[in-house]
Design an enzyme around this catalytic site. Sequence first.
Site, PDB file in Angstrom:
ATOM      1  N   ASP A  30       0.846  -1.188   0.000  1.00  0.00           N
ATOM      2  CA  ASP A  30       0.000   0.000   0.000  1.00  0.00           C
ATOM      3  C   ASP A  30       0.886   1.245   0.000  1.00  0.00           C
ATOM      4  OD1 ASP A  30      -3.219   0.514   0.964  1.00  0.00           O
ATOM      5  OD2 ASP A  30      -1.817   2.201   1.052  1.00  0.00           O
ATOM      6  N   ASN A  88     -12.817  -3.081   2.412  1.00  0.00           N
ATOM      7  CA  ASN A  88     -13.717  -1.936   2.532  1.00  0.00           C
ATOM      8  C   ASN A  88     -14.657  -1.927   1.328  1.00  0.00           C
ATOM      9  OD1 ASN A  88     -12.457  -1.009   4.887  1.00  0.00           O
ATOM     10  ND2 ASN A  88     -10.899   0.088   3.714  1.00  0.00           N
ATOM     11  N   GLN A  95     -14.395   2.575   1.055  1.00  0.00           N
ATOM     12  CA  GLN A  95     -13.722   2.130  -0.174  1.00  0.00           C
ATOM     13  C   GLN A  95     -13.425   3.332  -1.070  1.00  0.00           C
ATOM     14  OE1 GLN A  95     -15.986  -0.602  -2.632  1.00  0.00           O
ATOM     15  NE2 GLN A  95     -14.203  -1.095  -3.901  1.00  0.00           N
ATOM     16  N   HIS A 101     -10.304  -5.110  -3.443  1.00  0.00           N
ATOM     17  CA  HIS A 101      -8.970  -5.329  -2.872  1.00  0.00           C
ATOM     18  C   HIS A 101      -9.111  -5.768  -1.427  1.00  0.00           C
ATOM     19  CE1 HIS A 101     -10.074  -1.072  -2.561  1.00  0.00           C
ATOM     20  NE2 HIS A 101      -9.431  -1.032  -1.413  1.00  0.00           N
TER      21      HIS A 101
HETATM   22  P1  AMP Z   1      -9.651   1.614   0.234  1.00  0.00           P
HETATM   23  O1  AMP Z   1      -9.683   2.948   0.885  1.00  0.00           O
HETATM   24  O2  AMP Z   1     -10.106   0.468   1.072  1.00  0.00           O
HETATM   25  O3  AMP Z   1     -10.341   1.648  -1.114  1.00  0.00           O
HETATM   26  O4  AMP Z   1      -8.129   1.291  -0.038  1.00  0.00           O
HETATM   27  C1  AMP Z   1      -7.429   1.812  -1.119  1.00  0.00           C
HETATM   28  C2  AMP Z   1      -5.991   1.742  -0.762  1.00  0.00           C
HETATM   29  O5  AMP Z   1      -5.240   1.858  -1.941  1.00  0.00           O
HETATM   30  C3  AMP Z   1      -5.506   2.839   0.192  1.00  0.00           C
HETATM   31  O6  AMP Z   1      -4.986   2.248   1.370  1.00  0.00           O
HETATM   32  C4  AMP Z   1      -4.450   3.573  -0.607  1.00  0.00           C
HETATM   33  O7  AMP Z   1      -3.369   3.976   0.183  1.00  0.00           O
HETATM   34  C5  AMP Z   1      -4.052   2.521  -1.627  1.00  0.00           C
HETATM   35  N1  AMP Z   1      -3.531   3.016  -2.882  1.00  0.00           N
HETATM   36  C6  AMP Z   1      -4.087   3.934  -3.694  1.00  0.00           C
HETATM   37  N2  AMP Z   1      -3.339   4.099  -4.796  1.00  0.00           N
HETATM   38  C7  AMP Z   1      -2.295   3.246  -4.687  1.00  0.00           C
HETATM   39  C8  AMP Z   1      -1.160   2.944  -5.488  1.00  0.00           C
HETATM   40  N3  AMP Z   1      -0.958   3.544  -6.669  1.00  0.00           N
HETATM   41  N4  AMP Z   1      -0.283   2.023  -5.045  1.00  0.00           N
HETATM   42  C9  AMP Z   1      -0.473   1.414  -3.853  1.00  0.00           C
HETATM   43  N5  AMP Z   1      -1.538   1.639  -3.054  1.00  0.00           N
HETATM   44  C10 AMP Z   1      -2.418   2.558  -3.454  1.00  0.00           C
END
Ligand code: AMP
Length: 115
Positions: A30, A88, A95, A101
């Site tokens: 992440d 989420n 989310q 994910h």
């Molecule tokens: P959610 O809020 O459950 O949708 O989680 C999305 C997650 O994706 C968050 O924890 C972000 O930090 C992560 N995220 C978003 N863009 C990237 C990226 N390019 N590479 C790695 N993680 C990411």
Amino acid sequence: MADCIFCKIAQHEIPSSIVYEDEQCVAFKDLEPQAPVHVLVIPKKHVESVLALTDADRALVAHILVDVVPQLARELGVAEKGFRVVANTGDEGGQSVKHLHFHLLGGRSLQWPPG
Ligand code: AMP
């Protein structure tokens, strides 16, 4: 899916720290880790969320949760002490990326209830 950042990661179109990959899924670190171990496990095919899963996705979800997540937890050193798997879902579920994910979080004592 066009304009989906996780599809682009799955297709290696944008950089990420991939820790595991096979024909069905990818796991990567992440970008904003919330724990010492924080990786995201995603299906390569675009599925918007848990709610968008269908019968055809049973084997895919089982593969992620039965095979990949436990293997990663062991490899990343959190299996023994414990870890959390979170999907989420939707706006109130927190989310932010609309591609299914599973967060794998560990390496510290995690609080409950979540915020
Ligand atoms: P959610 O809020 O459950 O949708 O989680 C999305 C997650 O994706 C968050 O924890 C972000 O930090 C992560 N995220 C978003 N863009 C990237 C990226 N390019 N590479 C790695 N993680 C990411």
